[in-house]
Design an enzyme around this catalytic site. Structure first.
Site, mmCIF file in Angstrom:
data_model
loop_
_atom_site.group_PDB
_atom_site.id
_atom_site.type_symbol
_atom_site.label_atom_id
_atom_site.label_comp_id
_atom_site.label_asym_id
_atom_site.label_seq_id
_atom_site.Cartn_x
_atom_site.Cartn_y
_atom_site.Cartn_z
ATOM 1 N N ASP A 10 0.846 -1.384 -0.046
ATOM 2 C CA ASP A 10 -0.091 -0.118 0.113
ATOM 3 C C ASP A 10 0.859 1.120 -0.048
ATOM 4 O OD1 ASP A 10 -2.111 -1.993 0.380
ATOM 5 O OD2 ASP A 10 -1.964 -1.699 2.750
ATOM 6 N N GLU A 65 -11.504 -1.176 -3.458
ATOM 7 C CA GLU A 65 -10.773 -0.496 -2.515
ATOM 8 C C GLU A 65 -9.638 0.401 -2.841
ATOM 9 O OE1 GLU A 65 -9.359 -3.616 0.307
ATOM 10 O OE2 GLU A 65 -7.854 -4.003 -0.824
#
Length: 345
Positions: free
Chosen positions: A49, A227
């Site tokens: 991420d 997401e």
């Protein structure tokens, strides 16, 4: 959106525009281009991420904490050229006390986002537990990113937005954005009813008081697996990047990255064919099936770096040659003639 249609659309864009996602008819007669991502060295794994920004002559990447593997919360990596990367500490020595009280079972901070707003660097982050939407997004600020600067210091500002088991959204994966009118926003969301958007107070970076609406940006219809939103503006459009399907499964990850665009920051966002992201569509930007080496699986959780007149997409992918370890990857972004972003080597 089914994968074959989306991938075929991505290839059409790559061939019609300037992207190199798919080989052309003469590719067998010349060496394949060496991608920026394939030249990257140093401390690029494990990275999950990633969030990326440049201050002065240095690039910074912030990423999800991995408590069993790295000291501190929200590890920081630095580079002068986007190629050679080194570790440079962490934002927090441990989780902020308020976040630990709010999410007692959380063992690390996830999915940071970094931006420069109102004269300070703002780092949004999430605390949660896997598979739950009992989550919270927090904010920390610093006047500089340079750890050697005398005023370098991260100050935690507390919660921005939270979700509970009664919520229809999940308050993780934050991404801050300022629109062309100067309004500040925070995109976020993971699974449940998809990607959301809220107004921020530009002066503080916390949630705005004058507009408490939660806007819906994108969701899936045949799955709730979406997401990691990220917003940018280019050529009169707002572009929403997102990740679909399953991350965090090493070489078995099916994550991939899509994009849609809109004239309005709150949507509706549509793909290249005008199909809405609120109905599960999205133009593919990164997909493991587009990697001819079959090495890089599940490319996703993108962050876009706007560096002068250049755009780059930073993301993680799982390295099939090294046990599926999540690895930092960066590619330049090119733009097709009709204004769609394409990941280039």
């Amino acid at each position: 959106m089914n994968h074959p249609t989306g991938i075929r659309g991505a290839m059409v864009l790559a061939i019609a525009g300037i992207g190199l996602l798919a080989p052309d008819a003469t590719s067998a007669q010349r060496p394949a281009a060496i991608s920026l991502a394939d030249t990257m060295t140093g401390d690029i794994a494990p990275v999950h991420d990633p969030a990326i920004i440049r201050q002065a002559d240095t690039y910074y990447v912030f990423s999800t904490s991995r408590p069993r593997e790295e000291a501190g919360q929200i590890p920081i990596r630095i580079s002068k050229d986007l190629i050679k990367w080194t570790r440079a500490g962490a934002v927090f020595a441990q989780m902020p006390d308020w976040a630990k009280r709010e999410i007692p079972k959380a063992n690390g901070i996830w999915a940071p986002d970094i931006s420069f707003q109102n004269g300070e660097y703002r780092l949004y982050y999430a605390a949660s537990t896997f598979g739950s939407n009992h989550s919270v997004i927090g904010l920390a600020t610093s006047p500089t990113l340079d750890p050697n600067a005398p005023d370098y210091k991260w100050t935690d500002k507390g919660a921005v937005i939270a979700s509970s088991l009664a919520s229809d959204f999940n308050a993780i994966d934050p991404a801050a954005f300022t629109d062309r009118d100067g309004k500040a926003w925070l995109a976020f969301g993971s699974f449940w009813t998809g990607l959301k958007l809220i107004r921020l107070d530009p002066a503080t970076g916390l949630r705005a008081t004058e507009d408490q609406k939660v806007y819906s940006l994108a969701r899936r219809t045949n799955s709730d697996a979406i997401e990691a939103p990220f917003l940018i503006e280019h050529g009169g459009y707002y572009y929403l990047f997102a990740s679909n399907d399953a991350c965090c499964r090493g070489v078995n990850s099916t994550y991939y990255t899509v994009v849609g665009r809109s004239k309005d920051v709150t949507g509706p966002y549509v793909d290249h064919d005008g199909k809405p992201m609120m109905q599960g569509y999205g133009q593919i930007v990164l997909h493991g099936n587009l990697d001819p080496s079959h090495r890089w699986r599940g490319p996703g959780h993108p962050a876009i770096l706007h560096d002068g007149n250049r755009f780059f997409i930073a993301y993680h992918a799982y390295d099939a040659q090294h046990g599926g370890i999540p690895t930092l990857r960066i590619n330049p972004i090119g733009w097709t003639g009709d204004g769609w972003p394409v990941a280039r080597p």
